[in-house]
Design an enzyme around this catalytic site. Structure first.
Site, mmCIF file in Angstrom:
data_model
loop_
_atom_site.group_PDB
_atom_site.id
_atom_site.type_symbol
_atom_site.label_atom_id
_atom_site.label_comp_id
_atom_site.label_asym_id
_atom_site.label_seq_id
_atom_site.Cartn_x
_atom_site.Cartn_y
_atom_site.Cartn_z
ATOM 1 N N CYS A 244 37.452 27.472 38.128
ATOM 2 C CA CYS A 244 35.873 27.697 38.029
ATOM 3 C C CYS A 244 34.838 27.045 37.101
ATOM 4 O O CYS A 244 34.647 25.922 37.537
ATOM 5 C CB CYS A 244 35.880 29.509 37.698
ATOM 6 S SG CYS A 244 34.104 30.029 38.201
ATOM 7 N N HIS B 110 40.089 31.773 40.049
ATOM 8 C CA HIS B 110 40.580 32.346 38.672
ATOM 9 C C HIS B 110 42.157 32.776 38.977
ATOM 10 O O HIS B 110 42.175 34.164 39.046
ATOM 11 C CB HIS B 110 39.755 33.524 38.032
ATOM 12 C CG HIS B 110 38.547 33.134 37.713
ATOM 13 N ND1 HIS B 110 38.186 32.820 36.397
ATOM 14 C CD2 HIS B 110 37.329 32.973 38.709
ATOM 15 C CE1 HIS B 110 36.924 32.463 36.217
ATOM 16 N NE2 HIS B 110 36.510 32.414 37.646
ATOM 17 N N GLU C 80 44.260 32.911 36.744
ATOM 18 C CA GLU C 80 44.724 33.874 35.627
ATOM 19 C C GLU C 80 44.475 35.450 35.666
ATOM 20 O O GLU C 80 45.143 36.343 34.833
ATOM 21 C CB GLU C 80 43.994 33.328 34.244
ATOM 22 C CG GLU C 80 42.541 33.778 34.168
ATOM 23 C CD GLU C 80 41.606 32.993 34.893
ATOM 24 O OE1 GLU C 80 40.446 33.097 34.632
ATOM 25 O OE2 GLU C 80 42.177 32.124 35.984
#
Length: 201
Positions: free
Chosen positions: A81, A180, A182
């Site tokens: 991002c 993202h 994660e």
């Protein structure tokens, strides 16, 4: 093989989540806030957050030149991002004083997906990542409008109004995604990056 040491730029963003995903993918994860900590890592993750803020913070923490030098010397870096924006050679809709690391030959548009879909989720197939599409989370995400000849497009949005937009790229040891990984509990993209770090080492 010993686990590679991968730093997470710990100035803003999902630092703990990236560190957990890296650990799950077989790396030793360490926060990086100063040049000495950068010197001790085999790879680096630049998390999401706010790219103009990250740009200011890397100057405050005197990390801009050290990171740029390590990138030029071949350090593997993954940006998600805002991290993608920091790795781009050109940023559209950025602030005039915003500066990145000029790592990947690409033009990135900030907040590209528009206000109606500021945040959304979509499946994205990423070349080199096995096991089917990744569940990609986009939060006020950029997209890639242009890539240079040396940049490999790894993934695009497959459906909806943004179909065909580039959201994952790689150039040599540099990897970037608009989304993202994660945040999903799926560490496959981090495992891909850990393998990249191992190969580079």
């Amino acid at each position: 093989m010993t686990a590679p040491v991968i730093g997470v730029l710990a100035l803003q963003g999902d630092v703990r989540e990236h560190a957990a995903a890296l650990t799950g993918a077989g790396a030793q994860a360490r926060p990086v806030r100063r040049p000495a900590e950068l010197d001790a890592v085999d790879g680096l993750v630049i998390p999401g957050g706010e790219s103009t803020t990250i740009s200011k913070l890397v100057d405050i923490f005197e990390l801009r030149e050290p990171i740029a030098k390590r990138i030029a010397a071949g350090l593997p870096v993954y940006g998600s991002c805002a991290g993608m924006i920091m790795l781009a050679t050109e940023v559209l809709d950025g602030r005039p004083d915003q500066r990145g690391f000029d790592g990947i030959s690409m033009t990135v548009r900030r907040n590209a997906f528009g206000r109606q879909v500021d945040s959304f989720e979509a499946p994205v197939e990423v070349a080199g990542v096995e096991g089917g599409p990744l569940h990609a989370v986009f939060i006020r995400a950029p997209w890639v409008e242009r890539v240079g000849d040396d940049v490999e497009v790894l993934g695009t949005v497959t459906a909806g109004p943004a179909a065909g937009r580039i959201v994952a790229v790689r150039q040599d040891n540099l990897l970037a995604t608009s989304f993202h990984p994660e945040l999903t509990g799926d560490a496959r993209l981090h495992a891909y990056f850990v393998d990249l770090v191992r190969t580079a080492g």
